[in-house]
Design an enzyme around this catalytic site. Structure first.
Site, PDB file in Angstrom:
ATOM      1  N   GLY A 184      29.304  -3.997 -29.660  1.00 30.92           N
ATOM      2  CA  GLY A 184      27.993  -4.540 -30.047  1.00 30.92           C
ATOM      3  C   GLY A 184      26.921  -3.477 -30.247  1.00 30.92           C
ATOM      4  O   GLY A 184      25.909  -3.721 -30.908  1.00 30.92           O
ATOM      5  N   ASN A 187      32.362 -22.799 -33.842  1.00 32.38           N
ATOM      6  CA  ASN A 187      31.349 -22.914 -32.796  1.00 32.38           C
ATOM      7  C   ASN A 187      31.715 -23.987 -31.789  1.00 32.38           C
ATOM      8  O   ASN A 187      32.373 -24.965 -32.130  1.00 32.38           O
ATOM      9  CB  ASN A 187      29.995 -23.262 -33.450  1.00 32.38           C
ATOM     10  N   ARG A 188      31.287 -23.784 -30.532  1.00 34.85           N
ATOM     11  CA  ARG A 188      31.503 -24.759 -29.451  1.00 34.85           C
ATOM     12  C   ARG A 188      31.073 -26.152 -29.920  1.00 34.85           C
ATOM     13  O   ARG A 188      31.808 -27.110 -29.777  1.00 34.85           O
ATOM     14  CB  ARG A 188      30.679 -24.310 -28.232  1.00 34.85           C
ATOM     15  N   THR A 189      29.883 -26.251 -30.501  1.00 29.70           N
ATOM     16  CA  THR A 189      29.397 -27.519 -31.035  1.00 29.70           C
ATOM     17  C   THR A 189      29.636 -27.490 -32.540  1.00 29.70           C
ATOM     18  O   THR A 189      28.909 -26.823 -33.281  1.00 29.70           O
ATOM     19  CB  THR A 189      27.891 -27.688 -30.736  1.00 29.70           C
ATOM     20  N   GLY A 232      21.043 -17.835 -34.444  1.00 29.16           N
ATOM     21  CA  GLY A 232      20.310 -16.945 -35.339  1.00 29.16           C
ATOM     22  C   GLY A 232      21.119 -15.737 -35.772  1.00 29.16           C
ATOM     23  O   GLY A 232      21.069 -15.323 -36.939  1.00 29.16           O
ATOM     24  N   LYS A 280      10.630 -13.914 -34.962  1.00 30.61           N
ATOM     25  CA  LYS A 280      11.379 -13.590 -36.185  1.00 30.61           C
ATOM     26  C   LYS A 280      11.188 -14.611 -37.311  1.00 30.61           C
ATOM     27  O   LYS A 280      11.292 -14.254 -38.483  1.00 30.61           O
ATOM     28  CB  LYS A 280      12.875 -13.432 -35.886  1.00 30.61           C
ATOM     29  N   SER A 329      13.237  -3.418 -24.679  1.00 26.64           N
ATOM     30  CA  SER A 329      13.723  -3.021 -26.006  1.00 26.64           C
ATOM     31  C   SER A 329      14.220  -1.573 -26.006  1.00 26.64           C
ATOM     32  O   SER A 329      13.580  -0.681 -25.441  1.00 26.64           O
ATOM     33  CB  SER A 329      12.609  -3.174 -27.042  1.00 26.64           C
ATOM     34  N   GLY A 353      30.105 -18.782 -33.184  1.00 30.52           N
ATOM     35  CA  GLY A 353      28.694 -19.020 -32.899  1.00 30.52           C
ATOM     36  C   GLY A 353      27.983 -19.467 -34.155  1.00 30.52           C
ATOM     37  O   GLY A 353      28.470 -19.217 -35.279  1.00 30.52           O
ATOM     38  N   ALA A 354      26.869 -20.168 -33.966  1.00 29.12           N
ATOM     39  CA  ALA A 354      26.140 -20.698 -35.127  1.00 29.12           C
ATOM     40  C   ALA A 354      24.630 -20.591 -34.921  1.00 29.12           C
ATOM     41  O   ALA A 354      23.858 -21.364 -35.473  1.00 29.12           O
ATOM     42  CB  ALA A 354      26.552 -22.150 -35.360  1.00 29.12           C
TER      43      ALA A 354
HETATM   44  P1  ATR Z   1      21.253 -16.187 -31.217  1.00 24.23           P
HETATM   45  O1  ATR Z   1      20.045 -16.717 -31.928  1.00 24.23           O
HETATM   46  O2  ATR Z   1      21.028 -14.926 -30.469  1.00 24.23           O
HETATM   47  O3  ATR Z   1      22.430 -16.119 -32.113  1.00 24.23           O
HETATM   48  P2  ATR Z   1      21.514 -18.788 -30.030  1.00 24.23           P
HETATM   49  O4  ATR Z   1      20.741 -19.374 -31.117  1.00 24.23           O
HETATM   50  O5  ATR Z   1      21.131 -19.116 -28.638  1.00 24.23           O
HETATM   51  O6  ATR Z   1      21.563 -17.197 -30.051  1.00 24.23           O
HETATM   52  O7  ATR Z   1      23.041 -19.159 -30.316  1.00 24.23           O
HETATM   53  C1  ATR Z   1      23.955 -19.085 -29.355  1.00 24.23           C
HETATM   54  C2  ATR Z   1      25.302 -19.491 -29.944  1.00 24.23           C
HETATM   55  O8  ATR Z   1      26.253 -19.227 -28.952  1.00 24.23           O
HETATM   56  C3  ATR Z   1      25.414 -20.967 -30.290  1.00 24.23           C
HETATM   57  O9  ATR Z   1      26.270 -21.097 -31.391  1.00 24.23           O
HETATM   58  C4  ATR Z   1      26.042 -21.546 -29.030  1.00 24.23           C
HETATM   59  O10 ATR Z   1      26.860 -22.677 -29.259  1.00 24.23           O
HETATM   60  P3  ATR Z   1      26.284 -24.197 -29.331  1.00 24.23           P
HETATM   61  O11 ATR Z   1      25.818 -24.403 -30.742  1.00 24.23           O
HETATM   62  O12 ATR Z   1      27.433 -25.036 -28.950  1.00 24.23           O
HETATM   63  O13 ATR Z   1      25.159 -24.243 -28.332  1.00 24.23           O
HETATM   64  C5  ATR Z   1      26.928 -20.413 -28.597  1.00 24.23           C
HETATM   65  N1  ATR Z   1      27.153 -20.414 -27.146  1.00 24.23           N
HETATM   66  C6  ATR Z   1      26.249 -20.201 -26.163  1.00 24.23           C
HETATM   67  N2  ATR Z   1      26.830 -20.238 -24.956  1.00 24.23           N
HETATM   68  C7  ATR Z   1      28.144 -20.493 -25.173  1.00 24.23           C
HETATM   69  C8  ATR Z   1      29.287 -20.664 -24.309  1.00 24.23           C
HETATM   70  N3  ATR Z   1      29.197 -20.555 -22.982  1.00 24.23           N
HETATM   71  N4  ATR Z   1      30.476 -20.920 -24.895  1.00 24.23           N
HETATM   72  C9  ATR Z   1      30.591 -21.023 -26.235  1.00 24.23           C
HETATM   73  N5  ATR Z   1      29.561 -20.866 -27.091  1.00 24.23           N
HETATM   74  C10 ATR Z   1      28.349 -20.603 -26.570  1.00 24.23           C
END
Ligand code: ATR
Length: 283
Positions: free
Chosen positions: A248, A153-155, A132, A70, A19, A129-130
């Site tokens: 970041g 998001n990817r998914t 936390g 968290k 940290s 991304g989706a």
């Molecule tokens: P955090 O809580 O730090 O935000 P997380 O919950 O692990 O991290 O979320 C990671 C996000 O990054 C998710 O939205 C994930 O997409 P999926 O929902 O498809 O899993 C996305 N992610 C992680 N690796 C990825 C990659 N190689 N390419 C695209 N999206 C990615």
């Protein structure tokens, strides 16, 4: 020097040894000559309840929480502020007179970082991304008056789940997309693009960014919450397109700055947080 009156704050997590919060906060306390100390506590998942009870019993003033605590920490608090309640996660706790109040400064940190460069009110913002981080940032952006949010998001179904949660609480336009042509179309009139995924994070610096320069425009502001490397592939692409960039490190700085403000009630020395973070990261 630690005295009989020194106030204790710290961070609970597993792992916690990497940290960057202890050096940032301790340098800020030193700079303002505040009699506080910030300590890392390595607390494993099953030990959070006794750790929080111990913090209360020992008169600890405040805590940060990181992975994996968290969400679980909410079970042991008395009150939540509005953003923490909406997000369903707490990274900052303030203890006062037997009351433990939970806050989430992750989203706040991202919004402050963006507002240094451009206002978010009424703006169209795409979040990639989706997970936390996307959840904390999207709720905080809507609380700050953002005009429209798109979760890409990817998914796609994970993006739509977050969209549904956002729409339950705000009557503003929120869409969910996959990463593809729809995203390219939406980017044309978007004001701010935020990456919350680990794409491009060390040791995968060479990973292709999800959005390239040809899909960006010069009035766009691009924020990557990945801070290692400082300039990710996505931020390189943004520069190529003539867009403004936010690294970041800014979110990391401001989440700490806001926690400091919550605990002490004193205006935080932002420049000290920034200087120390850059030094710790070797820049
Ligand atoms: P955090 O809580 O730090 O935000 P997380 O919950 O692990 O991290 O979320 C990671 C996000 O990054 C998710 O939205 C994930 O997409 P999926 O929902 O498809 O899993 C996305 N992610 C992680 N690796 C990825 C990659 N190689 N390419 C695209 N999206 C990615």
């Amino acid at each position: 020097m630690i005295t009989g009156k020194t106030a204790l704050v710290g961070i609970m997590g597993d792992p916690v040894e990497h940290s960057l919060s202890p050096p940032m906060h301790n340098s800020a306390f030193h700079h303002l000559k505040l009699d506080y100390v910030y300590v890392p506590f390595h607390v494993k998942r099953g030990n959070l309840a006794p750790a929080i009870a111990g913090a209360r019993a020992m008169g600890i003033r405040g805590l940060n929480l990181t992975i994996p605590h968290k969400q679980d920490v909410i079970n042991y608090l008395d009150e939540l502020d509005q953003a923490a309640e909406l997000i369903g996660a707490v990274n900052t706790v303030k203890f006062t007179n037997d009351t433990a109040v939970g806050f989430n400064t992750d989203g706040m940190g991202a919004v402050k970082a963006i507002e240094e460069v451009t206002p978010v009110k009424d703006r169209k913002i795409i979040i990639m991304g989706a997970g936390g981080a996307a959840r904390a940032i999207s709720f905080q952006l809507l609380l700050a008056g953002a005009g429209e949010i798109i979760i890409a998001n990817r998914t796609q179904k994970n993006a739509c789940k977050l969209r549904d949660d956002l729409k339950m609480n705000f009557s503003l336009p929120v869409k969910c997309l996959g990463i593809g042509n729809d995203l390219t179309m939406e980017l044309q009139d978007t004001d701010v693009l935020i990456n919350t995924t680990p794409v491009g994070m060390h040791p995968h610096e060479d990973q292709e960014p999800m959005v390239t320069a040809d899909k960006m425009h010069p009035a766009l502001v691009v924020n990557d919450i990945v801070y290692n490397p400082l300039k990710t592939g996505l931020l390189h692409e943004a520069e190529k397109a003539g867009a403004k960039t936010i690294s970041g490190t800014k979110m990391l700085i401001y989440q700490g700055v806001e926690a400091f403000r919550i605990w002490t009630g004193i205006k935080p020395p932002v420049e000290v947080f920034e200087e120390v973070l850059m030094r710790e990261l070797g820049h």
